[in-house]
Design an enzyme around this catalytic site. Structure first.
Site, PDB file in Angstrom:
ATOM      1  N   GLY A  62       0.820  -1.207   0.000  1.00 34.23           N
ATOM      2  CA  GLY A  62       0.000   0.000   0.000  1.00 34.23           C
ATOM      3  C   GLY A  62       0.848   1.250   0.000  1.00 34.23           C
ATOM      4  O   GLY A  62       2.029   1.227   0.334  1.00 34.23           O
TER       5      GLY A  62
ATOM      6  N   GLY B 238       0.535   5.314   1.237  1.00 38.80           N
ATOM      7  CA  GLY B 238      -0.256   6.282   1.994  1.00 38.80           C
ATOM      8  C   GLY B 238       0.431   7.621   2.044  1.00 38.80           C
ATOM      9  O   GLY B 238       1.473   7.831   1.413  1.00 38.80           O
ATOM     10  N   GLY B 239      -0.155   8.511   2.824  1.00 33.84           N
ATOM     11  CA  GLY B 239       0.370   9.857   2.929  1.00 33.84           C
ATOM     12  C   GLY B 239       1.755   9.917   3.547  1.00 33.84           C
ATOM     13  O   GLY B 239       2.535  10.815   3.257  1.00 33.84           O
ATOM     14  N   MET B 240       2.089   8.953   4.399  1.00 31.01           N
ATOM     15  CA  MET B 240       3.377   8.973   5.074  1.00 31.01           C
ATOM     16  C   MET B 240       4.436   8.130   4.383  1.00 31.01           C
ATOM     17  O   MET B 240       5.612   8.259   4.679  1.00 31.01           O
ATOM     18  CB  MET B 240       3.215   8.479   6.521  1.00 31.01           C
ATOM     19  CG  MET B 240       2.388   9.418   7.382  1.00 31.01           C
ATOM     20  SD  MET B 240       2.968  11.110   7.336  1.00 31.01           S
ATOM     21  CE  MET B 240       4.630  10.906   7.867  1.00 31.01           C
TER      22      MET B 240
ATOM     23  N   VAL C 201       4.115   0.771   2.272  1.00 27.58           N
ATOM     24  CA  VAL C 201       4.203  -0.440   3.076  1.00 27.58           C
ATOM     25  C   VAL C 201       4.467  -1.607   2.137  1.00 27.58           C
ATOM     26  O   VAL C 201       3.751  -1.800   1.155  1.00 27.58           O
ATOM     27  CB  VAL C 201       2.915  -0.688   3.898  1.00 27.58           C
ATOM     28  CG1 VAL C 201       3.035  -1.976   4.697  1.00 27.58           C
ATOM     29  CG2 VAL C 201       2.625   0.496   4.823  1.00 27.58           C
TER      30      VAL C 201
ATOM     31  N   LYS D 211       7.008  -0.454   6.905  1.00 32.87           N
ATOM     32  CA  LYS D 211       6.403   0.833   6.590  1.00 32.87           C
ATOM     33  C   LYS D 211       7.533   1.840   6.435  1.00 32.87           C
ATOM     34  O   LYS D 211       8.165   2.230   7.412  1.00 32.87           O
ATOM     35  CB  LYS D 211       5.456   1.261   7.708  1.00 32.87           C
ATOM     36  CG  LYS D 211       4.816   2.610   7.489  1.00 32.87           C
ATOM     37  CD  LYS D 211       3.915   2.954   8.662  1.00 32.87           C
ATOM     38  CE  LYS D 211       3.268   4.302   8.486  1.00 32.87           C
ATOM     39  NZ  LYS D 211       2.389   4.609   9.629  1.00 32.87           N
TER      40      LYS D 211
ATOM     41  N   ASP E  36      -5.586   7.945  12.647  1.00 37.37           N
ATOM     42  CA  ASP E  36      -6.016   7.873  11.256  1.00 37.37           C
ATOM     43  C   ASP E  36      -6.965   6.694  11.050  1.00 37.37           C
ATOM     44  O   ASP E  36      -6.741   5.844  10.195  1.00 37.37           O
ATOM     45  CB  ASP E  36      -4.788   7.749  10.355  1.00 37.37           C
ATOM     46  CG  ASP E  36      -5.099   7.969   8.884  1.00 37.37           C
ATOM     47  OD1 ASP E  36      -6.141   8.587   8.571  1.00 37.37           O
ATOM     48  OD2 ASP E  36      -4.305   7.526   8.043  1.00 37.37           O
TER      49      ASP E  36
END
Length: 167
Positions: A28, A30-32, A35, A50, A146
């Site tokens: 995945g 994501g914003g940060m 992963v 991550k 989140d």
């Protein structure tokens, strides 16, 4: 450490953190950060890493936030919370090593439902498991920052796992 300017993009088969982890597939984005499913070649186990991306201008702030997430979630050992094992670093990368969940997110499962919605009876057990996980986290002074269907996973045994407490 230069987290914001990685020498190469991450690719399947690549080893990171001095050969400890072999990247298998992107799970995945994501914003940060990203992963990845990885193989811990030293322990012969599947894990998730991550990776933090260069979303912050200040690298020290990025590492501080990553360190804080790893430290707080590592304390959580609940059957319905994804287990955090370690914060791993080298001169170019930093990541949180976590339990790998063989399953799908509620967001992914929701798209397969008629009208994009679950029937209440289908999710009753997951809601109960989520409530137990959140009560446990709150009792340990950890708040999920989140919470959304993409951060709730259902493993291959049908159990809910809360992930990505947020930085």
């Amino acid at each position: 450490m230069t987290l914001t300017s990685l020498p190469n993009p991450l690719t399947p088969g690549q080893t990171v953190f001095y050969g400890r982890y072999r990247l298998e597939r992107l799970l995945g984005r994501g914003g940060m950060g990203d992963v990845w499913q990885v193989e811990d070649v030293e322990l012969d186990r599947h894990r998730a890493l991550k990776f933090i991306s260069g979303v912050y201008d200040d690298e020290a702030v990025s590492m501080q936030k990553l360190r804080r997430e790893a430290a707080s979630t590592q304390l959580l050992t609940h059957e319905h919370i994804v287990r955090t094992f370690d914060l791993v670093r080298d001169p170019h990368l930093a990541a949180i090593a976590m339990e790998f969940i063989d399953g799908a997110t509620l967001k992914e499962l929701q798209t397969c439902q008629p009208n994009g919605r679950f029937h209440v009876l289908e999710i009753r057990d997951w809601i109960e498991q989520w409530c137990h996980a959140m009560a446990y986290a709150h009792a340990h002074d950890v708040v999920h920052l989140d919470l959304k269907p993409a951060n709730l996973m259902v493993n291959c045994c049908g159990q809910l796992k809360v992930t990505d407490f947020g930085i």
